[in-house]
Design a protein around this motif. Sequence first.
Motif, PDB file in Angstrom:
ATOM      1  N   LEU A 240       0.824  -1.202   0.000  1.00  0.00           N
ATOM      2  CA  LEU A 240       0.000   0.000   0.000  1.00  0.00           C
ATOM      3  C   LEU A 240       0.860   1.254   0.000  1.00  0.00           C
ATOM      4  O   LEU A 240       0.595   2.216  -0.739  1.00  0.00           O
ATOM      5  N   ASP A 241       1.911   1.261   0.820  1.00  0.00           N
ATOM      6  CA  ASP A 241       2.836   2.400   0.839  1.00  0.00           C
ATOM      7  C   ASP A 241       3.413   2.654  -0.545  1.00  0.00           C
ATOM      8  O   ASP A 241       3.502   3.805  -1.006  1.00  0.00           O
ATOM      9  N   SER A 242       3.844   1.587  -1.196  1.00  0.00           N
ATOM     10  CA  SER A 242       4.514   1.729  -2.481  1.00  0.00           C
ATOM     11  C   SER A 242       3.593   2.368  -3.511  1.00  0.00           C
ATOM     12  O   SER A 242       4.000   3.269  -4.271  1.00  0.00           O
ATOM     13  N   ARG A 243       2.341   1.912  -3.544  1.00  0.00           N
ATOM     14  CA  ARG A 243       1.389   2.502  -4.485  1.00  0.00           C
ATOM     15  C   ARG A 243       1.117   3.954  -4.144  1.00  0.00           C
ATOM     16  O   ARG A 243       1.075   4.827  -5.025  1.00  0.00           O
ATOM     17  N   ALA A 244       0.932   4.254  -2.849  1.00  0.00           N
ATOM     18  CA  ALA A 244       0.598   5.615  -2.444  1.00  0.00           C
ATOM     19  C   ALA A 244       1.732   6.584  -2.742  1.00  0.00           C
ATOM     20  O   ALA A 244       1.499   7.719  -3.178  1.00  0.00           O
ATOM     21  N   ILE A 245       2.966   6.156  -2.507  1.00  0.00           N
ATOM     22  CA  ILE A 245       4.114   7.020  -2.797  1.00  0.00           C
ATOM     23  C   ILE A 245       4.181   7.342  -4.285  1.00  0.00           C
ATOM     24  O   ILE A 245       4.430   8.488  -4.688  1.00  0.00           O
ATOM     25  N   VAL A 246       3.933   6.341  -5.128  1.00  0.00           N
ATOM     26  CA  VAL A 246       3.950   6.577  -6.572  1.00  0.00           C
ATOM     27  C   VAL A 246       2.841   7.535  -6.983  1.00  0.00           C
ATOM     28  O   VAL A 246       3.066   8.511  -7.715  1.00  0.00           O
ATOM     29  N   GLU A 247       1.617   7.283  -6.505  1.00  0.00           N
ATOM     30  CA  GLU A 247       0.473   8.098  -6.922  1.00  0.00           C
ATOM     31  C   GLU A 247       0.586   9.538  -6.417  1.00  0.00           C
ATOM     32  O   GLU A 247       0.389  10.499  -7.168  1.00  0.00           O
TER      33      GLU A 247
END
Length: 288
Positions: A240-247
């Motif tokens: 979840l962190d990884s997706r949020a950081i990208v978005e």
Amino acid sequence: MEFTEIDYAVADGIATIVLDREARMNAFTGRMCDELVSACDAIDADDAVRAVVITGRGRAFCAGADLGGGGSTFDARGREKAERYGEVNGVGRDRGGVVALRFAALTVPVIAAINGPAVGVGATMTLPMDVRIAGASARFGFVFARRGIVPEAASSWFLPRVVGISQAMEWAMTGRVFGAREALEGRLVSKVVPDEDLLDTAYALAREVAENTSAVSVAVTRQMMWSMLSASSPWEAHALDSRAIVELGRDGDAAEGVTAFLEKRAPEFPLRRTRDHTDLVPRWPQRP
């Protein structure tokens, strides 16, 4: 909805909810439940709101359920079902749980300024709030076993996660009322302040959020933090962190946050929590 048992106002990015049945020590009713849900709906629809402070009118936060019905107060037989909120497992939903889960689902942080007694649902409704600050005269009680019922408002999920299972069981199995200092030692509240400083302390924290942070970042962070309490592995958080950081990292608030820091000025974040990245984290808590 016209409010008669709470007071609701918004100023300078902060929504204030005041439990407003002073003559009954702000005891909880079905009407209060409905008004609190409506206030939460208004908050989630209003980009001007960046944080919420909730407190009680007069000398109490909330003395628990209104016991004006006498011995039949908790007897739901013969009552109309709460059609507005539906059923779970074939029974009408517990109104304390309706309120607690609505607070849990908010997209802005909630700060409880607990003045005087917070007993029964007056204590359990605060558990999904993000920060609890107590005035020195605050008193708490998970008194359900002394009334012949059980903890409600989803507190069997929230309370052990807030204070740990042993402390939760001690308070729940004895049903005793305890003071602000014990609440602090048990990690139920984050700080205890003199009664006269309670609201100023709560508003100072709310202003820090409202004036310095991205509304979208805070909304996503709140959903991430609470939802990960039930994650089976830190890999779920990592994904979840990884997706949020990208978005978020490629959008306007991240650019503005860095630029404002480098230019040594207050940020002016362009994104709005009611429209931007609202699907980044599944809304929590999701009903099965």
